[in-house]
Design a protein around this motif. Sequence first.
Motif, PDB file in Angstrom:
ATOM      1  N   MET A   2      39.062  38.894  58.207  1.00  0.00           N
ATOM      2  CA  MET A   2      38.570  37.542  58.461  1.00  0.00           C
ATOM      3  C   MET A   2      39.691  36.526  58.625  1.00  0.00           C
ATOM      4  SD  MET A   2      35.587  37.613  55.555  1.00  0.00           S
ATOM      5  CE  MET A   2      35.222  35.869  55.785  1.00  0.00           C
ATOM      6  N   THR A   3      40.906  36.879  58.242  1.00  0.00           N
ATOM      7  CA  THR A   3      41.990  35.898  58.220  1.00  0.00           C
ATOM      8  C   THR A   3      42.408  35.499  59.628  1.00  0.00           C
ATOM      9  OG1 THR A   3      43.672  37.629  58.099  1.00  0.00           O
ATOM     10  CG2 THR A   3      42.850  36.756  56.020  1.00  0.00           C
ATOM     11  N   GLY A   4      42.838  34.243  59.752  1.00  0.00           N
ATOM     12  CA  GLY A   4      43.283  33.751  61.049  1.00  0.00           C
ATOM     13  C   GLY A   4      42.213  33.828  62.106  1.00  0.00           C
ATOM     14  N   ASN A   5      40.953  33.602  61.702  1.00  0.00           N
ATOM     15  CA  ASN A   5      39.819  33.711  62.627  1.00  0.00           C
ATOM     16  C   ASN A   5      39.804  35.064  63.331  1.00  0.00           C
ATOM     17  OD1 ASN A   5      38.741  31.091  62.190  1.00  0.00           O
ATOM     18  ND2 ASN A   5      40.314  30.214  63.517  1.00  0.00           N
ATOM     19  N   GLY A   6      40.114  36.103  62.533  1.00  0.00           N
ATOM     20  CA  GLY A   6      40.085  37.460  63.066  1.00  0.00           C
ATOM     21  C   GLY A   6      41.372  37.896  63.738  1.00  0.00           C
ATOM     22  N   ARG A   7      42.383  37.009  63.734  1.00  0.00           N
ATOM     23  CA  ARG A   7      43.673  37.349  64.370  1.00  0.00           C
ATOM     24  C   ARG A   7      44.736  37.730  63.346  1.00  0.00           C
ATOM     25  NH1 ARG A   7      45.916  32.852  67.412  1.00  0.00           N
ATOM     26  NH2 ARG A   7      44.904  31.526  65.863  1.00  0.00           N
ATOM     27  N   CYS A   8      44.527  37.347  62.090  1.00  0.00           N
ATOM     28  CA  CYS A   8      45.407  37.693  60.971  1.00  0.00           C
ATOM     29  C   CYS A   8      46.790  37.063  61.074  1.00  0.00           C
ATOM     30  CB  CYS A   8      45.556  39.213  60.815  1.00  0.00           C
ATOM     31  SG  CYS A   8      46.295  39.666  59.221  1.00  0.00           S
ATOM     32  N   ASN A   9      46.880  35.841  60.583  1.00  0.00           N
ATOM     33  CA  ASN A   9      48.161  35.166  60.420  1.00  0.00           C
ATOM     34  C   ASN A   9      48.803  35.737  59.157  1.00  0.00           C
ATOM     35  OD1 ASN A   9      49.080  31.726  59.555  1.00  0.00           O
ATOM     36  ND2 ASN A   9      50.344  33.404  60.285  1.00  0.00           N
ATOM     37  N   TYR A  10      49.626  36.780  59.335  1.00  0.00           N
ATOM     38  CA  TYR A  10      50.063  37.573  58.184  1.00  0.00           C
ATOM     39  C   TYR A  10      51.388  37.129  57.574  1.00  0.00           C
ATOM     40  CZ  TYR A  10      53.227  40.205  61.325  1.00  0.00           C
ATOM     41  OH  TYR A  10      54.215  40.584  62.198  1.00  0.00           O
ATOM     42  N   TRP A  11      52.050  36.128  58.174  1.00  0.00           N
ATOM     43  CA  TRP A  11      53.350  35.704  57.650  1.00  0.00           C
ATOM     44  C   TRP A  11      53.684  34.339  58.222  1.00  0.00           C
ATOM     45  CZ3 TRP A  11      56.124  37.724  53.802  1.00  0.00           C
ATOM     46  CH2 TRP A  11      57.449  37.302  53.623  1.00  0.00           C
ATOM     47  N   ASN A  12      54.658  33.654  57.597  1.00  0.00           N
ATOM     48  CA  ASN A  12      55.165  32.409  58.146  1.00  0.00           C
ATOM     49  C   ASN A  12      56.674  32.372  57.979  1.00  0.00           C
ATOM     50  OD1 ASN A  12      55.786  29.468  58.549  1.00  0.00           O
ATOM     51  ND2 ASN A  12      53.559  29.385  58.713  1.00  0.00           N
ATOM     52  N   GLN A  13      57.345  31.944  59.022  1.00  0.00           N
ATOM     53  CA  GLN A  13      58.803  31.898  59.000  1.00  0.00           C
ATOM     54  C   GLN A  13      59.328  30.927  57.947  1.00  0.00           C
ATOM     55  OE1 GLN A  13      60.487  30.818  62.858  1.00  0.00           O
ATOM     56  NE2 GLN A  13      61.680  32.704  62.775  1.00  0.00           N
ATOM     57  N   ASN A  14      58.611  29.839  57.734  1.00  0.00           N
ATOM     58  CA  ASN A  14      59.006  28.837  56.739  1.00  0.00           C
ATOM     59  C   ASN A  14      58.438  29.220  55.377  1.00  0.00           C
ATOM     60  OD1 ASN A  14      59.590  26.594  55.194  1.00  0.00           O
ATOM     61  ND2 ASN A  14      58.109  25.261  56.213  1.00  0.00           N
ATOM     62  N   GLY A  18      52.774  49.522  31.704  1.00  0.00           N
ATOM     63  CA  GLY A  18      52.073  50.316  32.709  1.00  0.00           C
ATOM     64  C   GLY A  18      50.910  49.615  33.377  1.00  0.00           C
ATOM     65  N   LEU A  19      50.735  48.317  33.103  1.00  0.00           N
ATOM     66  CA  LEU A  19      49.653  47.541  33.697  1.00  0.00           C
ATOM     67  C   LEU A  19      50.273  46.436  34.559  1.00  0.00           C
ATOM     68  CD1 LEU A  19      46.541  46.959  33.777  1.00  0.00           C
ATOM     69  CD2 LEU A  19      46.918  45.417  31.840  1.00  0.00           C
ATOM     70  N   TYR A  20      49.835  46.350  35.814  1.00  0.00           N
ATOM     71  CA  TYR A  20      50.444  45.441  36.785  1.00  0.00           C
ATOM     72  C   TYR A  20      49.366  44.561  37.419  1.00  0.00           C
ATOM     73  CZ  TYR A  20      53.997  49.097  36.366  1.00  0.00           C
ATOM     74  OH  TYR A  20      54.895  50.010  35.880  1.00  0.00           O
ATOM     75  N   PHE A  21      49.787  43.375  37.872  1.00  0.00           N
ATOM     76  CA  PHE A  21      48.853  42.447  38.505  1.00  0.00           C
ATOM     77  C   PHE A  21      49.469  41.900  39.792  1.00  0.00           C
ATOM     78  CE2 PHE A  21      47.793  42.450  34.016  1.00  0.00           C
ATOM     79  CZ  PHE A  21      46.407  42.510  34.021  1.00  0.00           C
ATOM     80  N   THR A  22      48.648  41.757  40.833  1.00  0.00           N
ATOM     81  CA  THR A  22      49.164  41.314  42.119  1.00  0.00           C
ATOM     82  C   THR A  22      48.211  40.339  42.809  1.00  0.00           C
ATOM     83  OG1 THR A  22      48.070  42.996  43.487  1.00  0.00           O
ATOM     84  CG2 THR A  22      50.155  43.615  42.458  1.00  0.00           C
ATOM     85  N   GLY A  23      48.748  39.654  43.824  1.00  0.00           N
ATOM     86  CA  GLY A  23      47.930  38.921  44.777  1.00  0.00           C
ATOM     87  C   GLY A  23      47.185  37.730  44.235  1.00  0.00           C
ATOM     88  N   GLU A  24      45.996  37.489  44.804  1.00  0.00           N
ATOM     89  CA  GLU A  24      45.212  36.283  44.523  1.00  0.00           C
ATOM     90  C   GLU A  24      44.764  36.168  43.070  1.00  0.00           C
ATOM     91  OE1 GLU A  24      41.920  35.210  47.019  1.00  0.00           O
ATOM     92  OE2 GLU A  24      42.885  36.088  48.771  1.00  0.00           O
ATOM     93  N   LEU A  25      44.761  37.262  42.358  1.00  0.00           N
ATOM     94  CA  LEU A  25      44.376  37.229  40.956  1.00  0.00           C
ATOM     95  C   LEU A  25      45.307  36.350  40.134  1.00  0.00           C
ATOM     96  CD1 LEU A  25      42.772  38.387  38.510  1.00  0.00           C
ATOM     97  CD2 LEU A  25      44.289  40.368  38.593  1.00  0.00           C
ATOM     98  N   LEU A  26      46.537  36.223  40.594  1.00  0.00           N
ATOM     99  CA  LEU A  26      47.553  35.465  39.864  1.00  0.00           C
ATOM    100  C   LEU A  26      47.490  33.973  40.185  1.00  0.00           C
ATOM    101  CD1 LEU A  26      50.378  38.063  40.442  1.00  0.00           C
ATOM    102  CD2 LEU A  26      49.415  37.482  38.209  1.00  0.00           C
ATOM    103  N   GLY A  53      49.542  31.661  56.584  1.00  0.00           N
ATOM    104  CA  GLY A  53      50.067  32.981  56.262  1.00  0.00           C
ATOM    105  C   GLY A  53      50.700  33.088  54.885  1.00  0.00           C
ATOM    106  N   TYR A  54      50.650  32.013  54.100  1.00  0.00           N
ATOM    107  CA  TYR A  54      51.353  32.019  52.819  1.00  0.00           C
ATOM    108  C   TYR A  54      50.657  32.869  51.761  1.00  0.00           C
ATOM    109  CZ  TYR A  54      54.066  28.402  55.031  1.00  0.00           C
ATOM    110  OH  TYR A  54      54.873  27.731  55.902  1.00  0.00           O
ATOM    111  N   ASN A  55      49.347  32.857  51.742  1.00  0.00           N
ATOM    112  CA  ASN A  55      48.651  33.667  50.736  1.00  0.00           C
ATOM    113  C   ASN A  55      48.821  35.160  51.006  1.00  0.00           C
ATOM    114  OD1 ASN A  55      47.201  31.623  48.948  1.00  0.00           O
ATOM    115  ND2 ASN A  55      46.680  30.915  50.999  1.00  0.00           N
ATOM    116  N   LEU A  56      48.843  35.531  52.282  1.00  0.00           N
ATOM    117  CA  LEU A  56      49.137  36.934  52.597  1.00  0.00           C
ATOM    118  C   LEU A  56      50.600  37.257  52.306  1.00  0.00           C
ATOM    119  CD1 LEU A  56      47.115  37.747  55.847  1.00  0.00           C
ATOM    120  CD2 LEU A  56      46.826  38.715  53.561  1.00  0.00           C
TER     121      LEU A  56
END
Length: 423
Positions: free
Chosen positions: A50-62, A381-389, A397-400
């Motif tokens: 669903m990201t980027g209206n289906g185009r997926c803005n997966y990164w940002n240079q800044n 041995g327990l790790y956390f990643t992504g939006e949960l944090l 593209g910042y959240n990705l």
Amino acid sequence: MTKEGETNMQKVAVIGGGASGLMAAIYAKTNRNEVVILERNNICAKKLLMTGNGRCNYWNQNQSLEKYHSKSKLILKQILTQDYQMEVLQFFEKIGIVPKIRDGYYYPYSNQATSIKEALLSEVKSRGIGIITNCMVEGIRKEKDQFQLTTSCGDMYFTQVIVATGSCACPKTGSDGNGYQIATSFGHSIVPVLPSLVPLKIDASFLKDWSGVRSDVELTLYDNHQLVKKERGEIQLTDYGISGICVFNFSGIVARGLQNRHIMQIAINFVPFLNAERVEDVLSFLLQRALYLGNRPIDQMLEGFLNYKLIYVILKQISIKKENTWNTLTKEQQRKIANCLFAFQVDIIDTKSFDHAQVCSGGMSLLEIDPLTMESVNVDGLYFTGELLDVDGDCGGYNLSFAWISGMLAGKGVLKYDPNSTN
């Protein structure tokens, strides 16, 4: 899955097959590690599509730290390093993604989010990583060196667990916030979770009158009458308030301010093309325009650059009839028009719900993870990643970006894990 007590090799569960979960699984897999993704949906990466209206803005240079929001910016700075950023970009190149870069925004050259999804899943498959879909993790407990996961598919046992469940934004993709429950069950604290990258609600009588208008504007956000942030771009005016990318970039700040009972206001500049620094600059523009156009009615004088619905709203707000000409207006009335064009103030009363949010503001505190490995400081041995944090980024593209980096670090953290360590 292995039976309880079988510990001859590392067995890693990744709870959640979204962006950070897939990244974590890929980096965690080696010949000595069995890695399994437990995904509650029938497919992985549902939200990614669903990201980027289906185009997926997966990164940002800044990758400026100013584009991210967290109560623990110093910890976040240790995660978003230039070295890790470069490694992520190299990773996507290695799995076959050709970027299309527009003003620093990265999209797959195909302009399809499916390209990112399929590249990640192909890498998962080539590495022999298992995926169990329609598998809901209902509880976790740790005994000695093993985690017991109670799931809708039965009990499972692992030596390490990566929690990549996402937040509670956009629940139709399966995000219901159960990761927060997992975190708190192991003694972790949660920064209050609020909607972010979400439209804002306004308290005003004219909302139906301007509904449906799109306008290029400059927005200025005020928190308790103090200037906080400016954004420029297109907004959508709706029957509940305002929406659009620059509005979304305010929304996390607004949500936190409203939670603390602050007065949150936005001033809308409907004439950003003037690059005006004060209302006198707009007034000067209008005076010059009146000279060019002669003694035309005020609505005709404005319609060359302003949507007719906005003309109606502005004139109604300051009780000026559209038939009036500029020269018949008092200097005070002329200034009121200029001020409405330059800084049309609206009071924000709420955000839209989690159903309409792209991400969440808040989450599990970064103070309770090791920023080098994303491992819990409470539980080995327990790790956390992504939006949960407790990290949310602006649109672009910042959240990705954070999902990829945190997932990568968790996967690497698994490889560094020593079950016999006394630390």
